[in-house]
Write an enzyme that holds these catalytic residues in place. Structure first.
Site, PDB file in Angstrom:
ATOM      1  N   ASP A 130      44.214  39.017  38.370  1.00 12.02           N
ATOM      2  CA  ASP A 130      45.005  40.144  37.862  1.00 12.02           C
ATOM      3  C   ASP A 130      44.656  41.466  38.523  1.00 12.02           C
ATOM      4  OD1 ASP A 130      44.875  38.479  34.776  1.00 12.02           O
ATOM      5  OD2 ASP A 130      46.637  38.784  36.014  1.00 12.02           O
ATOM      6  N   HIS A 171      36.014  35.821  34.432  1.00 12.78           N
ATOM      7  CA  HIS A 171      36.880  34.645  34.284  1.00 12.78           C
ATOM      8  C   HIS A 171      36.072  33.511  33.645  1.00 12.78           C
ATOM      9  CE1 HIS A 171      39.786  31.528  35.206  1.00 12.78           C
ATOM     10  NE2 HIS A 171      40.625  32.484  35.481  1.00 12.78           N
TER      11      HIS A 171
HETATM   12  C1  SDX Z   1      43.697  35.613  33.366  1.00 12.83           C
HETATM   13  O1  SDX Z   1      41.823  31.237  32.026  1.00 12.83           O
HETATM   14  C2  SDX Z   1      42.605  31.497  33.042  1.00 12.83           C
HETATM   15  O2  SDX Z   1      42.799  30.714  33.962  1.00 12.83           O
HETATM   16  C3  SDX Z   1      43.280  32.862  32.991  1.00 12.83           C
HETATM   17  C4  SDX Z   1      44.002  33.275  34.253  1.00 12.83           C
HETATM   18  C5  SDX Z   1      45.177  32.365  34.529  1.00 12.83           C
HETATM   19  O3  SDX Z   1      45.543  32.230  35.701  1.00 12.83           O
HETATM   20  O4  SDX Z   1      45.790  31.885  33.535  1.00 12.83           O
HETATM   21  O5  SDX Z   1      43.122  33.224  35.361  1.00 12.83           O
HETATM   22  C6  SDX Z   1      44.569  34.687  34.144  1.00 12.83           C
HETATM   23  O6  SDX Z   1      43.893  35.738  32.216  1.00 12.83           O
HETATM   24  C7  SDX Z   1      42.530  36.274  34.060  1.00 12.83           C
HETATM   25  C8  SDX Z   1      41.636  37.095  33.075  1.00 12.83           C
HETATM   26  C9  SDX Z   1      42.305  38.456  32.798  1.00 12.83           C
HETATM   27  N1  SDX Z   1      41.536  39.156  31.770  1.00 12.83           N
HETATM   28  C10 SDX Z   1      40.819  40.279  32.049  1.00 12.83           C
HETATM   29  O7  SDX Z   1      40.693  40.765  33.165  1.00 12.83           O
HETATM   30  C11 SDX Z   1      40.178  40.923  30.825  1.00 12.83           C
HETATM   31  C12 SDX Z   1      38.698  41.242  31.106  1.00 12.83           C
HETATM   32  N2  SDX Z   1      37.951  39.973  31.257  1.00 12.83           N
HETATM   33  C13 SDX Z   1      37.162  39.553  30.101  1.00 12.83           C
HETATM   34  O8  SDX Z   1      37.828  39.705  28.894  1.00 12.83           O
HETATM   35  C14 SDX Z   1      36.526  38.170  30.343  1.00 12.83           C
HETATM   36  O9  SDX Z   1      36.003  38.152  31.603  1.00 12.83           O
HETATM   37  C15 SDX Z   1      37.360  36.912  30.136  1.00 12.83           C
HETATM   38  C16 SDX Z   1      37.960  36.862  28.786  1.00 12.83           C
HETATM   39  C17 SDX Z   1      38.426  36.827  31.173  1.00 12.83           C
HETATM   40  C18 SDX Z   1      36.431  35.710  30.293  1.00 12.83           C
HETATM   41  O10 SDX Z   1      35.464  35.876  29.367  1.00 12.83           O
HETATM   42  P1  SDX Z   1      34.424  34.713  28.908  1.00 12.83           P
HETATM   43  O11 SDX Z   1      34.488  33.567  29.848  1.00 12.83           O
HETATM   44  O12 SDX Z   1      34.664  34.425  27.464  1.00 12.83           O
HETATM   45  O13 SDX Z   1      33.038  35.392  29.139  1.00 12.83           O
HETATM   46  P2  SDX Z   1      32.374  36.398  28.117  1.00 12.83           P
HETATM   47  O14 SDX Z   1      33.412  37.264  27.458  1.00 12.83           O
HETATM   48  O15 SDX Z   1      31.464  35.603  27.250  1.00 12.83           O
HETATM   49  O16 SDX Z   1      31.539  37.345  29.106  1.00 12.83           O
HETATM   50  C19 SDX Z   1      30.233  36.988  29.538  1.00 12.83           C
HETATM   51  C20 SDX Z   1      29.511  38.310  29.767  1.00 12.83           C
HETATM   52  C21 SDX Z   1      29.558  39.218  28.522  1.00 12.83           C
HETATM   53  O17 SDX Z   1      28.433  40.072  28.613  1.00 12.83           O
HETATM   54  P3  SDX Z   1      27.158  39.767  27.647  1.00 12.83           P
HETATM   55  O18 SDX Z   1      27.671  39.828  26.227  1.00 12.83           O
HETATM   56  O19 SDX Z   1      26.699  38.359  28.062  1.00 12.83           O
HETATM   57  O20 SDX Z   1      26.198  40.877  27.996  1.00 12.83           O
HETATM   58  O21 SDX Z   1      30.187  39.061  30.784  1.00 12.83           O
HETATM   59  C22 SDX Z   1      30.682  40.273  30.226  1.00 12.83           C
HETATM   60  C23 SDX Z   1      30.763  40.065  28.729  1.00 12.83           C
HETATM   61  O22 SDX Z   1      30.693  41.325  28.074  1.00 12.83           O
HETATM   62  N3  SDX Z   1      32.020  40.502  30.789  1.00 12.83           N
HETATM   63  C24 SDX Z   1      32.504  41.687  31.135  1.00 12.83           C
HETATM   64  C25 SDX Z   1      33.790  41.446  31.619  1.00 12.83           C
HETATM   65  N4  SDX Z   1      34.069  40.131  31.534  1.00 12.83           N
HETATM   66  C26 SDX Z   1      32.961  39.548  31.015  1.00 12.83           C
HETATM   67  N5  SDX Z   1      31.955  42.927  31.099  1.00 12.83           N
HETATM   68  C27 SDX Z   1      32.739  43.944  31.536  1.00 12.83           C
HETATM   69  N6  SDX Z   1      34.003  43.787  32.007  1.00 12.83           N
HETATM   70  C28 SDX Z   1      34.544  42.557  32.071  1.00 12.83           C
HETATM   71  N7  SDX Z   1      35.792  42.419  32.526  1.00 12.83           N
END
Ligand code: SDX
Length: 358
Positions: A301, A250
């Site tokens: 989620d 998140h």
């Molecule tokens: C919702 O914003 C909100 O409030 C949203 C929400 C709402 O109520 O409206 O809360 C609802 O949308 C929740 C999120 C649902 N999405 C998912 O579950 C999809 C999977 N999650 C990721 O796509 C991610 O965690 C995000 C997009 C939700 C947040 O990503 P960020 O803040 O942009 O962080 P990032 O992508 O830069 O990740 C940081 C690190 C990365 O690794 P490195 O490149 O640093 O090695 O964490 C890793 C990412 O690869 N990472 C994950 C991961 N989420 C982050 N690795 C594996 N699985 C994951 N789910």
């Protein structure tokens, strides 16, 4: 020309405006208009919280009666059944919802009442649109609270205990400050486009798997895992391949998503009651492995998807349910944006070619 400022990609941790609707406090609680969201989920009805989010205070008896009567008297969508029948049989329910919202006849004229009319119609659009495109008759007139009617429209069930858990889930989905779909709505509202256009923009944004589309993908992998060992191996495989595990991570919650933890607590009994104890164990094993290996918490989620599955809700409804509840948060953000509006139009740094001639 004002001095440009460079900000992190994705506007991460950038405060782009002020809001009085929701926030997370220093203890990581989600706050709706000053109240802790989990306390509202536990003690309030959907209608009370929807009124709070839109109007900024909990309603008194008269305000609640009028608000509830407005939602009830604006829920029908008979004017769109002809359009629904024209949609392809396999149309995704979130695509159908976005399409019908962009066309549904609306009686109201003032922004707040138009936004509430659209929100009031969403459960019926979701249910009637799904049933008509699959050759089924829509449900007839249904009585009950917003959540009881919505739950009935999705499952045919009149179980009040299950409907109450569904109501708590809806309350927790209702609002989350400047998430992507809400920000898409605010950008659209900042152009002074009408409320319907802004909600349609939000419905387009919420579909993405990084946002509201995640809850539709979680069960796909979760139901294929039959033991805690398989769960751990699944997570390790995904992380080794640098792939995302849906339902985790998140932008705001780096330690825990309080909504996920609330639903996890509420799910435990439901899972045992529905004979799904192993599903719950597998889910917790995935959560533990994600935390142990990457310090990434489960988001709303993850446990919401499991909750909806155990409540007998078809996965096609997951993102539309999120959108229907969030449409009250969107209503509040539209009104807040236009109340002190400035067109949202950032700058960019040009890195393309220059000096070319035809
Ligand atoms: C919702 O914003 C909100 O409030 C949203 C929400 C709402 O109520 O409206 O809360 C609802 O949308 C929740 C999120 C649902 N999405 C998912 O579950 C999809 C999977 N999650 C990721 O796509 C991610 O965690 C995000 C997009 C939700 C947040 O990503 P960020 O803040 O942009 O962080 P990032 O992508 O830069 O990740 C940081 C690190 C990365 O690794 P490195 O490149 O640093 O090695 O964490 C890793 C990412 O690869 N990472 C994950 C991961 N989420 C982050 N690795 C594996 N699985 C994951 N789910």
């Amino acid at each position: 020309m004002a001095e440009n400022i460079t900000v992190p990609k994705g506007l991460a941790d950038v405060i782009v405006d002020e809001t009085a609707i929701a926030s997370t406090d220093s203890d990581g609680n989600l706050i709706y208009r000053g109240y802790v969201a989990e306390e509202l989920a536990e003690k309030s009805t959907f209608e009370q919280v929807a009124y709070l989010i839109v109007y900024g205070h909990l309603p008194d008896r008269g305000e609640l009666r009028e608000f509830t009567s407005f939602l009830n008297s604006h829920e029908n969508v008979t004017g769109t059944r002809r359009i629904m029948r024209l949609l392809p049989k396999d149309v995704l329910t979130i695509d159908m919802l976005r399409t019908v919202v962009s066309l549904v006849p609306l009686a109201e004229k003032d922004n707040d009442r138009v936004l509430l009319e659209i929100a009031a119609k969403m459960p019926r659009i979701i249910s009637d649109g799904y049933r008509l495109t699959r050759g089924m008759k829509p449900f007839g007139k249904i009585r009950g609270s917003y959540a009881e009617k919505f739950y009935h429209l999705l499952t045919g069930s009149v179980d009040k205990k299950d409907a109450r858990l569904f109501e708590e889930l809806l309350i927790l989905y209702m609002e989350h400050e400047f998430n992507a779909s809400t920000f898409a709505l605010r950008v659209t509202a900042s152009t002074l486009a009408d409320p319907r256009a802004a909600v349609t923009a939000a419905l387009a944004a919420i579909k993405g798997p990084l946002h509201g589309g995640a809850n539709a993908e979680i069960l796909g992998y979760l139901l294929s895992l039959k033991s805690k060992e398989e769960a751990r191996k699944y997570v390790d495989r995904k992380l080794d391949k640098k792939e995302l595990v849906m339902g985790f991570g998140h932008r705001i919650y780096k330690a825990k998503d309080p909504r996920a933890q609330y639903l996890k607590r509420r799910l435990k009994d439901l899972a045992l009651e529905k004979g799904a104890g192993q599903l719950y164990e597998v889910a917790v094993a995935i959560e533990d492995e994600m935390w142990e290996k990457k310090n990434i918490p489960a988001n709303m989620d993850f446990y919401a998807a499991i909750c909806m599955y155990l409540l007998g809700i078809d996965g096609t409804f997951n993102t539309p349910i999120f959108a229907a509840s969030r449409s009250f948060g969107w209503a509040a953000h539209y009104l807040e944006q236009v109340s002190g509006n400035k067109l949202i139009r950032p700058s960019s740094r040009y890195v393309g070619k220059t000096g070319l001639h035809v």
